[in-house]
Design an enzyme around this catalytic site. Structure first.
Site, PDB file in Angstrom:
ATOM      1  N   GLN A  50      -4.928   5.046  12.320  1.00  0.00           N
ATOM      2  CA  GLN A  50      -5.102   4.133  13.477  1.00  0.00           C
ATOM      3  C   GLN A  50      -3.794   3.490  13.917  1.00  0.00           C
ATOM      4  OE1 GLN A  50      -8.387   1.488  14.328  1.00  0.00           O
ATOM      5  NE2 GLN A  50      -8.261   1.119  12.121  1.00  0.00           N
ATOM      6  N   GLY A  55       1.079   7.922   6.863  1.00  0.00           N
ATOM      7  CA  GLY A  55      -0.184   7.580   7.523  1.00  0.00           C
ATOM      8  C   GLY A  55      -0.084   7.758   9.016  1.00  0.00           C
ATOM      9  N   ASP A  57       1.447 -11.856  11.387  1.00  0.00           N
ATOM     10  CA  ASP A  57       1.015 -13.239  11.143  1.00  0.00           C
ATOM     11  C   ASP A  57       1.848 -14.221  11.972  1.00  0.00           C
ATOM     12  OD1 ASP A  57      -0.708 -12.183   9.069  1.00  0.00           O
ATOM     13  OD2 ASP A  57       1.152 -11.832   7.994  1.00  0.00           O
ATOM     14  N   ARG A  67      -7.550  -8.197   0.855  1.00  0.00           N
ATOM     15  CA  ARG A  67      -6.520  -7.158   0.827  1.00  0.00           C
ATOM     16  C   ARG A  67      -6.137  -6.810  -0.606  1.00  0.00           C
ATOM     17  NH1 ARG A  67      -4.818 -10.880   4.775  1.00  0.00           N
ATOM     18  NH2 ARG A  67      -5.018 -10.118   6.911  1.00  0.00           N
ATOM     19  N   ASN A  87      -1.649  -2.257   2.933  1.00  0.00           N
ATOM     20  CA  ASN A  87      -2.032  -3.459   2.167  1.00  0.00           C
ATOM     21  C   ASN A  87      -2.370  -3.203   0.706  1.00  0.00           C
ATOM     22  OD1 ASN A  87      -1.870  -5.708   3.900  1.00  0.00           O
ATOM     23  ND2 ASN A  87      -3.610  -4.935   5.085  1.00  0.00           N
ATOM     24  N   VAL A 110       3.722  -1.666   5.382  1.00  0.00           N
ATOM     25  CA  VAL A 110       2.605  -2.220   6.150  1.00  0.00           C
ATOM     26  C   VAL A 110       1.296  -2.073   5.375  1.00  0.00           C
ATOM     27  CG1 VAL A 110       1.247  -1.929   8.270  1.00  0.00           C
ATOM     28  CG2 VAL A 110       3.736  -1.794   8.365  1.00  0.00           C
ATOM     29  N   GLN A 136       6.121   6.984  -3.761  1.00  0.00           N
ATOM     30  CA  GLN A 136       6.950   6.938  -2.542  1.00  0.00           C
ATOM     31  C   GLN A 136       8.261   6.203  -2.801  1.00  0.00           C
ATOM     32  OE1 GLN A 136       4.382   5.554   0.644  1.00  0.00           O
ATOM     33  NE2 GLN A 136       3.354   7.527   0.749  1.00  0.00           N
ATOM     34  N   ALA A 164      -1.155   9.841  11.115  1.00  0.00           N
ATOM     35  CA  ALA A 164      -2.321  10.204  11.931  1.00  0.00           C
ATOM     36  C   ALA A 164      -3.404   9.132  11.885  1.00  0.00           C
ATOM     37  CB  ALA A 164      -2.897  11.539  11.457  1.00  0.00           C
ATOM     38  N   HIS A 174       0.893 -11.820   2.772  1.00  0.00           N
ATOM     39  CA  HIS A 174       0.092 -11.406   3.933  1.00  0.00           C
ATOM     40  C   HIS A 174      -1.373 -11.405   3.484  1.00  0.00           C
ATOM     41  CE1 HIS A 174      -1.345  -9.360   7.446  1.00  0.00           C
ATOM     42  NE2 HIS A 174      -1.762  -8.330   6.744  1.00  0.00           N
TER      43      HIS A 174
HETATM   44  P1  NAD Z   1      -6.181   4.418   8.649  1.00  0.00           P
HETATM   45  O1  NAD Z   1      -7.176   4.703   7.567  1.00  0.00           O
HETATM   46  O2  NAD Z   1      -6.592   4.559  10.065  1.00  0.00           O
HETATM   47  O3  NAD Z   1      -4.905   5.343   8.435  1.00  0.00           O
HETATM   48  C1  NAD Z   1      -4.280   5.460   7.210  1.00  0.00           C
HETATM   49  C2  NAD Z   1      -3.681   6.857   7.168  1.00  0.00           C
HETATM   50  O4  NAD Z   1      -2.901   6.946   5.995  1.00  0.00           O
HETATM   51  C3  NAD Z   1      -4.732   7.975   7.111  1.00  0.00           C
HETATM   52  O5  NAD Z   1      -4.464   8.903   8.144  1.00  0.00           O
HETATM   53  C4  NAD Z   1      -4.534   8.580   5.732  1.00  0.00           C
HETATM   54  O6  NAD Z   1      -4.780   9.984   5.700  1.00  0.00           O
HETATM   55  C5  NAD Z   1      -3.067   8.260   5.473  1.00  0.00           C
HETATM   56  N1  NAD Z   1      -2.680   8.231   4.067  1.00  0.00           N
HETATM   57  C6  NAD Z   1      -3.384   7.807   3.007  1.00  0.00           C
HETATM   58  N2  NAD Z   1      -2.683   7.978   1.874  1.00  0.00           N
HETATM   59  C7  NAD Z   1      -1.503   8.507   2.233  1.00  0.00           C
HETATM   60  C8  NAD Z   1      -0.349   8.913   1.515  1.00  0.00           C
HETATM   61  N3  NAD Z   1      -0.291   8.814   0.189  1.00  0.00           N
HETATM   62  N4  NAD Z   1       0.693   9.429   2.210  1.00  0.00           N
HETATM   63  C9  NAD Z   1       0.633   9.551   3.552  1.00  0.00           C
HETATM   64  N5  NAD Z   1      -0.434   9.209   4.277  1.00  0.00           N
HETATM   65  C10 NAD Z   1      -1.489   8.676   3.629  1.00  0.00           C
HETATM   66  O7  NAD Z   1      -5.593   2.961   8.350  1.00  0.00           O
HETATM   67  P2  NAD Z   1      -4.753   2.030   9.337  1.00  0.00           P
HETATM   68  O8  NAD Z   1      -5.698   1.195  10.124  1.00  0.00           O
HETATM   69  O9  NAD Z   1      -3.719   2.835  10.040  1.00  0.00           O
HETATM   70  O10 NAD Z   1      -4.080   1.027   8.268  1.00  0.00           O
HETATM   71  C11 NAD Z   1      -3.129   1.485   7.341  1.00  0.00           C
HETATM   72  C12 NAD Z   1      -2.788   0.377   6.354  1.00  0.00           C
HETATM   73  O11 NAD Z   1      -2.157  -0.709   7.018  1.00  0.00           O
HETATM   74  C13 NAD Z   1      -4.003  -0.227   5.640  1.00  0.00           C
HETATM   75  O12 NAD Z   1      -3.692  -0.468   4.274  1.00  0.00           O
HETATM   76  C14 NAD Z   1      -4.209  -1.539   6.379  1.00  0.00           C
HETATM   77  O13 NAD Z   1      -4.898  -2.484   5.592  1.00  0.00           O
HETATM   78  C15 NAD Z   1      -2.778  -1.934   6.605  1.00  0.00           C
HETATM   79  N6  NAD Z   1      -2.526  -2.954   7.623  1.00  0.00           N
HETATM   80  C16 NAD Z   1      -1.542  -3.854   7.376  1.00  0.00           C
HETATM   81  C17 NAD Z   1      -1.239  -4.829   8.305  1.00  0.00           C
HETATM   82  C18 NAD Z   1      -0.143  -5.842   8.029  1.00  0.00           C
HETATM   83  O14 NAD Z   1       0.005  -6.773   8.831  1.00  0.00           O
HETATM   84  N7  NAD Z   1       0.621  -5.730   6.971  1.00  0.00           N
HETATM   85  C19 NAD Z   1      -1.945  -4.878   9.511  1.00  0.00           C
HETATM   86  C20 NAD Z   1      -2.932  -3.935   9.757  1.00  0.00           C
HETATM   87  C21 NAD Z   1      -3.231  -2.972   8.795  1.00  0.00           C
HETATM   88  C1  LMR Z   2      -4.529  -7.604   9.343  1.00  0.00           C
HETATM   89  O1  LMR Z   2      -4.018  -8.674   9.020  1.00  0.00           O
HETATM   90  O2  LMR Z   2      -5.083  -7.429  10.437  1.00  0.00           O
HETATM   91  C2  LMR Z   2      -4.432  -6.428   8.386  1.00  0.00           C
HETATM   92  O3  LMR Z   2      -3.793  -6.791   7.206  1.00  0.00           O
HETATM   93  C3  LMR Z   2      -5.731  -5.783   8.139  1.00  0.00           C
HETATM   94  C4  LMR Z   2      -6.599  -6.600   7.212  1.00  0.00           C
HETATM   95  O4  LMR Z   2      -7.124  -6.034   6.250  1.00  0.00           O
HETATM   96  O5  LMR Z   2      -6.739  -7.796   7.471  1.00  0.00           O
END
Ligand code: NAD
Ligand code: LMR
Length: 348
Positions: free
Chosen positions: A35, A31, A181, A120, A153, A151, A134, A33, A209
């Site tokens: 956010q 992922g 968190d 989530r 979710n 990371v 993976q 590319a 989480h």
């Molecule tokens: P995003 O949509 O901006 O980016 C996700 C990227 O993953 C995209 O570019 C997409 O093309 C790529 N992707 C999708 N499937 C893929 C695969 N099989 N292999 C490789 N790349 C792949 O999302 P984001 O804001 O970067 O968030 C990513 C993840 O992290 C989400 O599931 C979000 O909920 C999670 N997140 C977790 C936490 C935490 O504290 N654990 C915090 C924030 C976000």
């Molecule tokens: C967060 O805690 O900010 C991330 O897990 C994104 C979400 O879906 O809450």
């Protein structure tokens, strides 16, 4: 198959400057590319994750879509334009077999984020299957010392899914991130106590989480004093504090229209850096093995002490009050239910 650029061919020897005493660490990021990726890659390349003397090779993995790979090319151009001295190579690929090859750390960020009104766990069916493939590929091609941090979710259960597919890499190599968190909880306690952030110690996250997570405030200290003495408003500790930390992700989505990204990337830097720093005690979701009353097969947040770079032991000494045990039972129940929802997938 698409490999856009491998400007550092795998296994090619490197010329290091005299201050860079160690070989480069290979960091695979899915992922890349997205956010979070956009905040994360530059921090890693600048040395924030592995230190100012450790060269890195970034192995960037994206979904096999033209748009995602094109965006990744743009990010790589920007990495080039930063002229980071530690960045010794960039691999860009939509093939996980190439992206995870010989990786020392695999950062599994790539997954769908939730939108407004979703929990989530609603992402489990869509995102869960990504982690089956993976997990298998990492187990096959990553370095012998490979470590995984999830990371995407729902992070705890996705981590459990990936680990379930591994035969060579043991479950302790697979961790999920609850550090965001912990950081959130630390800031909320500092604000309430009117103390500097750095005065808050030993605030650890137990469980999932998700809004059921339990930031165990009773073990925290603020300026050397128990948090429960520094903050006398115990109604706030047991109510609004837990609620604010547990629902912070949703609050950010509601405000920003997109899920947290820079703070998530920052937390991942903290997660990995502290796992590479012996002596650090921090919140990590690990296979519980029954500790703190969790089901042995779930990945639950708990305090761990880093022993040697990449390795850790769970800190088991914290006494739990009745209120804490109730909270832990609740978050454990959710983790058990998430596991039950994907258990068939694990056998596939
Ligand atoms: P995003 O949509 O901006 O980016 C996700 C990227 O993953 C995209 O570019 C997409 O093309 C790529 N992707 C999708 N499937 C893929 C695969 N099989 N292999 C490789 N790349 C792949 O999302 P984001 O804001 O970067 O968030 C990513 C993840 O992290 C989400 O599931 C979000 O909920 C999670 N997140 C977790 C936490 C935490 O504290 N654990 C915090 C924030 C976000
Ligand atoms: C967060 O805690 O900010 C991330 O897990 C994104 C979400 O879906 O809450």
């Amino acid at each position: 198959m698409r490999v856009v650029a491998t400007d550092f061919p795998l296994n090619q020897p490197l010329l290091l400057t005299p201050t860079m005493s160690t070989s480069p660490i290979r960091v695979a990021i899915t992922g890349a590319a997205g956010q979070i990726g956009y905040s994360l890659l530059f921090r890693i390349a600048s040395g924030a994750m592995f230190g100012p003397d450790r060269p890195v090779i970034l192995q960037l993995i994206e979904a096999p879509f033209e748009k995602a790979m094109k965006a990744l090319e743009g990010v790589a151009m920007e990495l080039d334009d930063c002229a980071f001295p530690l960045l010794k190579g960039i691999v860009m690929t939509d093939q996980p077999e190439i992206g995870f090859k010989d990786a020392n750390w695999c950062l599994l960020v790539g997954a769908k984020p939730r939108g407004p009104g979703m929990e989530r766990a609603d992402l489990l069916k869509d995102n869960g299957k990504i982690f089956i493939g993976q997990g298998q590929i990492i187990d096959r091609v990553a370095a012998d010392d490979a470590r995984v941090a999830v990371v995407g979710n729902p992070a705890n259960t996705n981590c459990m899914i990936a680990a379930s597919q591994a035969k060579r890499l043991t479950p302790d190599r697979f961790t999920a991130m609850v550090r965001l968190d912990q950081n959130r909880a630390q800031t909320q306690l500092a604000k309430k106590a009117g103390a500097d952030l750095t005065a808050v110690k030993n605030i650890f996250i137990y469980g999932n989480h998700s809004p059921t997570m339990f930031p165990a405030f009773a073990h925290a200290t603020i300026g050397g004093q128990k948090a429960t003495e520094a903050i006398t408003d115990h109604v706030w500790l047991k109510g609004p504090f837990l609620e604010t930390v547990g629902k912070r992700g949703a609050a950010i989505i509601a405000a920003r229209g997109a899920s947290s990204a820079a703070s998530a990337a920052n937390a991942l830097v903290d997660h990995v850096r502290d796992l590479m720093t012996p002596g650090k005690i921090h919140s990590v979701a690990v296979k519980s093995n029954g500790l703190y009353g969790f089901d042995p097969e779930v990945w639950a947040g708990m305090p761990v002490r880093t022993t040697t770079p990449g390795a850790y032991e769970v800190v088991t000494g914290y006494e739990m009050c009745d209120f804490c045990r109730e909270k832990i039972a609740l978050t454990n129940k959710e983790l058990v239910e998430e596991r039950a929802a994907v258990v068939e997938m694990l056998k596939a």
